[in-house]
Design an enzyme around this catalytic site. Structure first.
Site, PDB file in Angstrom:
ATOM      1  N   GLU A  25       0.643  -1.765   0.059  1.00  0.00           N
ATOM      2  CA  GLU A  25       0.346   0.081   0.226  1.00  0.00           C
ATOM      3  C   GLU A  25       0.960   1.389   0.358  1.00  0.00           C
ATOM      4  O   GLU A  25       0.538   2.195   0.748  1.00  0.00           O
ATOM      5  CB  GLU A  25      -1.481   0.178   1.517  1.00  0.00           C
TER       6      GLU A  25
HETATM    7  C1  LIG Z   1       3.082  -9.413  -0.375  1.00  0.00           C
HETATM    8  C2  LIG Z   1       2.816  -9.016  -1.045  1.00  0.00           C
HETATM    9  C3  LIG Z   1       1.435  -8.327  -1.164  1.00  0.00           C
HETATM   10  C4  LIG Z   1       1.719  -6.929  -2.280  1.00  0.00           C
HETATM   11  N1  LIG Z   1       0.022  -6.972  -2.330  1.00  0.00           N
HETATM   12  C5  LIG Z   1      -0.306  -5.987  -3.364  1.00  0.00           C
HETATM   13  C6  LIG Z   1      -1.972  -5.802  -3.685  1.00  0.00           C
HETATM   14  O1  LIG Z   1      -3.110  -6.884  -3.900  1.00  0.00           O
HETATM   15  N2  LIG Z   1      -1.979  -4.725  -5.601  1.00  0.00           N
HETATM   16  C7  LIG Z   1      -0.507  -4.234  -6.348  1.00  0.00           C
HETATM   17  O2  LIG Z   1      -1.092  -4.026  -6.946  1.00  0.00           O
HETATM   18  N3  LIG Z   1       0.261  -4.358  -5.245  1.00  0.00           N
HETATM   19  C8  LIG Z   1       0.564  -5.594  -3.984  1.00  0.00           C
HETATM   20  N4  LIG Z   1       1.893  -5.814  -3.338  1.00  0.00           N
HETATM   21  C9  LIG Z   1       2.782  -4.534  -4.351  1.00  0.00           C
HETATM   22  C10 LIG Z   1       3.880  -3.232  -3.580  1.00  0.00           C
HETATM   23  O3  LIG Z   1       2.418  -2.577  -2.822  1.00  0.00           O
HETATM   24  C11 LIG Z   1       4.423  -2.689  -3.913  1.00  0.00           C
HETATM   25  O4  LIG Z   1       6.095  -3.658  -3.266  1.00  0.00           O
HETATM   26  C12 LIG Z   1       5.097  -1.756  -3.327  1.00  0.00           C
HETATM   27  O5  LIG Z   1       4.008  -0.623  -3.222  1.00  0.00           O
HETATM   28  C13 LIG Z   1       6.875  -1.408  -3.209  1.00  0.00           C
HETATM   29  O6  LIG Z   1       6.672  -1.435  -4.564  1.00  0.00           O
HETATM   30  P1  LIG Z   1       7.618  -1.896  -5.327  1.00  0.00           P
HETATM   31  O7  LIG Z   1       7.741  -3.453  -4.335  1.00  0.00           O
HETATM   32  O8  LIG Z   1       8.238  -2.496  -7.272  1.00  0.00           O
HETATM   33  O9  LIG Z   1       9.457  -1.208  -4.497  1.00  0.00           O
HETATM   34  P2  LIG Z   1       9.849   0.173  -5.342  1.00  0.00           P
HETATM   35  O10 LIG Z   1       8.729   1.042  -5.941  1.00  0.00           O
HETATM   36  O11 LIG Z   1      11.214  -0.508  -6.063  1.00  0.00           O
HETATM   37  O12 LIG Z   1      10.566   0.965  -3.780  1.00  0.00           O
HETATM   38  C14 LIG Z   1      11.858   0.196  -3.489  1.00  0.00           C
HETATM   39  C15 LIG Z   1      12.686   1.094  -2.637  1.00  0.00           C
HETATM   40  O13 LIG Z   1      12.710   2.661  -3.250  1.00  0.00           O
HETATM   41  C16 LIG Z   1      12.140   3.123  -2.287  1.00  0.00           C
HETATM   42  N5  LIG Z   1      11.639   4.524  -3.916  1.00  0.00           N
HETATM   43  C17 LIG Z   1      10.791   4.035  -4.544  1.00  0.00           C
HETATM   44  N6  LIG Z   1      10.404   5.445  -5.288  1.00  0.00           N
HETATM   45  C18 LIG Z   1      10.818   6.130  -4.057  1.00  0.00           C
HETATM   46  C19 LIG Z   1      10.810   7.803  -4.272  1.00  0.00           C
HETATM   47  N7  LIG Z   1      10.513   8.344  -5.604  1.00  0.00           N
HETATM   48  N8  LIG Z   1      11.137   8.448  -3.354  1.00  0.00           N
HETATM   49  C20 LIG Z   1      11.518   7.574  -2.548  1.00  0.00           C
HETATM   50  N9  LIG Z   1      11.822   6.124  -2.478  1.00  0.00           N
HETATM   51  C21 LIG Z   1      11.053   5.875  -2.821  1.00  0.00           C
HETATM   52  C22 LIG Z   1      10.777   2.873  -1.836  1.00  0.00           C
HETATM   53  O14 LIG Z   1      10.312   3.224  -0.358  1.00  0.00           O
HETATM   54  C23 LIG Z   1      11.349   1.051  -1.804  1.00  0.00           C
HETATM   55  O15 LIG Z   1      12.556   1.740   0.099  1.00  0.00           O
HETATM   56  C24 LIG Z   1       1.833  -6.594  -2.945  1.00  0.00           C
HETATM   57  C25 LIG Z   1       3.277  -7.012  -2.422  1.00  0.00           C
HETATM   58  C26 LIG Z   1       4.172  -7.371  -1.303  1.00  0.00           C
HETATM   59  C27 LIG Z   1       5.222  -8.110  -1.401  1.00  0.00           C
END
Ligand SMILES: Cc1cc2nc3c(=O)[nH]c(=O)nc-3n(C[C@H](O)[C@H](O)[C@H](O)COP(=O)(O)OP(=O)(O)OC[C@H]3O[C@@H](n4cnc5c(N)ncnc54)[C@H](O)[C@@H]3O)c2cc1C
Length: 595
Positions: free
Chosen positions: A441
């Site tokens: 989220e």
């Molecule tokens: C168990 C699980 C359930 C999930 N359920 C859902 C679901 O039902 N539906 C869905 O759509 N998604 C779901 N997700 C996805 C989840 O919402 C994302 O993993 C999350 O939003 C982060 O995206 P990412 O993993 O691509 O990380 P990234 O976006 O690649 O981020 C990596 C790191 O960089 C930081 N970062 C990235 N951009 C910035 C910025 N502009 N400024 C500062 N810091 C930044 C982040 O804070 C993080 O620490 C789920 C994930 C998991 C693991």
């Protein structure tokens, strides 16, 4: 096997003294929430959590979810039966609109119940929580026809909902999504693309799954402005609204995760699946934000829920486990060892957990009340004021409470020593399960950026000024009463740090946005600890009232915990402020190659 008993006494205290439930009896939805009904719902919800969901928590973790060769997904043994009982008990309909078959109860009550259910079995609850978010989005942006088709079945629990945002290369930055929607002559769209990490992407709990999917319509801008929202059902509803033809979507795999093993997190493949546009073209983020905001508060409550169950177990263990002798022993005690609860350092851990958990419950329920007021307060001014506070505090509840959730579950594990590290006691599962709430989220870093970058400056800082006003008034009232004055003075210092840090950001982040990014998490923590301090001041007042007429032992414990929070936690505000005001310079000075 870990224990769990719903903290109904504490919830009731917060409803009486922080939320002031009876004050809102004239508001739609609250009218039916009479004290008797509320007590009955809390008791029954607690029973359902402890008797139906909690016994499946450890077994669900061990067994996990399974993807079968035909692509179908099953949840752990007992989950489908528990879901049937959840639906029959009406737990999913509690706060849903009456128009679609819901009970229309206040969100504040729904939040209290969801805490219990998530403490008992977080993995189970994730699927039902997303269905609630799906209902909220459709209610706001779907056409009347779509509402008629989907809402009654989602509300009743006959169907479940999901939220499909994330792709392998697009998590935080949704503008990068590649899922495509191609318009068809009949007004539908063909959806093609792959989504990852989709909670509840497939399972055996309900007869149909309604996926809300973000995609870009062919030709629309390839950025966040080009995103539209689609309903993509697993089974396309037939003319009678029953599940008909299987849609062209499938589960590529399920993720093998650190925790919440009982929640099926799926890779979803859409291969020209039939989708229906929801709301306006290229306004997809609007509907998704409604869903995400509801879900973000819910995820904040996950932090609280994990804290509560971990705390309860740690207390029980600390009373049973005998090691070492107390510094001061009662006369005549000759046992070889005392229960570890006598040791000040074990007490420190238990009191930390208790003070944060009870404070978090008060803040979560108070914020849920604002959600109710934003929808239902009698005047537009009251609705706007509540809406401002919800917007401001949602990232704090999500970010701060889930960071605490991990911290508290790890502290509870520490109380168990080595026994906390092995699986049979169940404590390591709480740590693993709590961890996800900091990530999904929107990561907590992103919550902090949302707070500092969007919520603080909105409408010239109207929301944060309203928040300062509320806290200042509580401090002034508290200082006027001798027994509350020390708590009020400790809170006043924290508020001064928060106001100072806010001013520093106003002066230093507009010209240099890196300062906002560098201080955002510290600022979120600063607002979080101040908000909890404010809750503790309100609770101390309530406890004082109960000393004479209610439950004096409960009230004395509340007052002690309030004092502990003021002495031990509120001073953290000064450190957070210094971190905010340190700015970005040193942080950004290190050349990338030097890492
Ligand atoms: C168990 C699980 C359930 C999930 N359920 C859902 C679901 O039902 N539906 C869905 O759509 N998604 C779901 N997700 C996805 C989840 O919402 C994302 O993993 C999350 O939003 C982060 O995206 P990412 O993993 O691509 O990380 P990234 O976006 O690649 O981020 C990596 C790191 O960089 C930081 N970062 C990235 N951009 C910035 C910025 N502009 N400024 C500062 N810091 C930044 C982040 O804070 C993080 O620490 C789920 C994930 C998991 C693991």
């Amino acid at each position: 096997m870990p224990i769990y008993s719903a903290p109904t006494r504490d919830t009731r205290f917060v409803l009486d003294h922080v939320v002031g439930l009876e004050r809102y009896q004239n508001i739609e939805g609250f009218t039916q929430a009479t004290p008797d009904i509320v007590n009955a719902i809390l008791e029954e919800g607690g029973k359902f959590a402890a008797e139906v969901l909690q016994p499946l928590n450890q077994s669900g973790d061990r067994e996990g979810c399974t993807r079968h060769p035909d692509g179908s997904v099953t949840t752990p043994t007992g989950f489908p039966d528990a879901y049937r009982k959840y639906v029959e008990g009406g737990w999913g309909t509690l706060t849903a609109p009456a128009q679609w078959g819901g009970q229309d109860m206040p969100m504040v009550l729904g939040t209290a119940i969801s805490e219990y259910l998530m403490s008992a079995n977080l993995a189970f609850c994730i699927t039902v929580m997303l269905t609630e978010g799906c209902i909220a989005a459709l209610e706001h942006v779907a056409s009347d026809e779509q509402k008629q088709m989907y809402l009654p079945k989602l509300v009743s629990g006959q169907w479940c909902g999901t939220m499909n945002l994330t792709e392998a290369h697009a998590g935080t930055d949704l503008g990068l999504i590649r899922t495509k929607a191609v318009p068809q002559a009949d007004g539908t769209y063909r959806i093609t693309g792959q989504k990852i990490f989709i909670s509840g992407g497939d399972h055996d709990l309900a007869e149909n799954i309604i996926h809300l999917v973000l995609a870009k319509i062919e030709g629309d801008p390839d950025n966040v402005k080009g995103i539209s929202l689609f309903i993509v059902p697993k089974f396309l509803p037939d003319a009678d609204g029953n599940p008909g033809t299987r849609n062209s979507l499938s589960v590529g795999s399920i993720e093998h995760k650190m925790g919440i093993a009982g929640s099926p997190t799926c890779v979803m493949n859409y291969d020209g699946a039939t989708g229906f546009l929801v709301g306006e073209r290229m306004k997809g983020m609007r509907g998704m934000f409604i869903m995400m905001n509801a879900a973000r508060l819910g995820v904040g409550v996950q932090g609280l829920a994990m804290s509560e169950v971990a705390y309860q177990n740690a207390v029980q263990y600390a009373k049973d486990r005998r090691q070492g002798r107390a510094f001061v022993r009662a006369p005549g005690v000759t046992d070889a060892a005392d229960p570890i609860i006598v040791h000040p350092d074990v007490r420190r851990m238990l009191m930390d957990m208790r003070a944060f958990t009870e404070g978090s419950r008060a803040l979560a329920l108070w914020t849920a009340l604002q959600v109710d007021l934003a929808r239902r307060a009698p005047t537009p001014e009251e609705r706007q004021a509540a809406d401002d506070l919800v917007a401001l505090l949602t990232p704090v509840v999500k970010g701060y409470l889930t960071d605490l959730g991990l911290q508290i579950t790890a502290t509870a594990q520490q109380v168990y020593g080595g026994h906390g590290y092995v699986k049979e006691w169940g404590m390591e599962q709480f740590v693993r399960d709590a961890r996800i709430a900091q990530i999904y989220e929107g990561t907590n870093g992103i919550q902090a950026m949302d707070l500092v970058g969007r919520k603080l400056p909105a409408e010239g800082g109207r929301a944060v000024r309203a928040f300062f006003d509320l806290v200042s008034r509580a401090i002034a009232d508290g200082k006027a009463e001798a027994d509350l004055a020390p708590l009020a003075e400790a809170l006043e210092k924290a508020l001064q740090h928060l106001q100072g840090a806010t001013l520093w950001l106003v002066q230093n982040a507009m010209t240099k946005p890196e300062n906002a990014g560098a201080g955002a998490v510290a600022y979120m923590n600063l607002m979080g600890v101040t908000a909890l301090g404010w809750m503790w001041l309100i609770m101390a007042r309530g406890a004082r009232e109960e000393l004479g007429n209610g439950d004096p032992e409960f009230a004395k414990a509340k007052l002690l915990t309030a004092k502990y929070f003021a002495e031990r936690m509120l001073p953290e505000a000064g450190t957070y402020r210094r971190r905010v005001e340190a700015g970005a310079e040193t942080l950004m000075a290190m050349p990338v190659e030097a890492f």
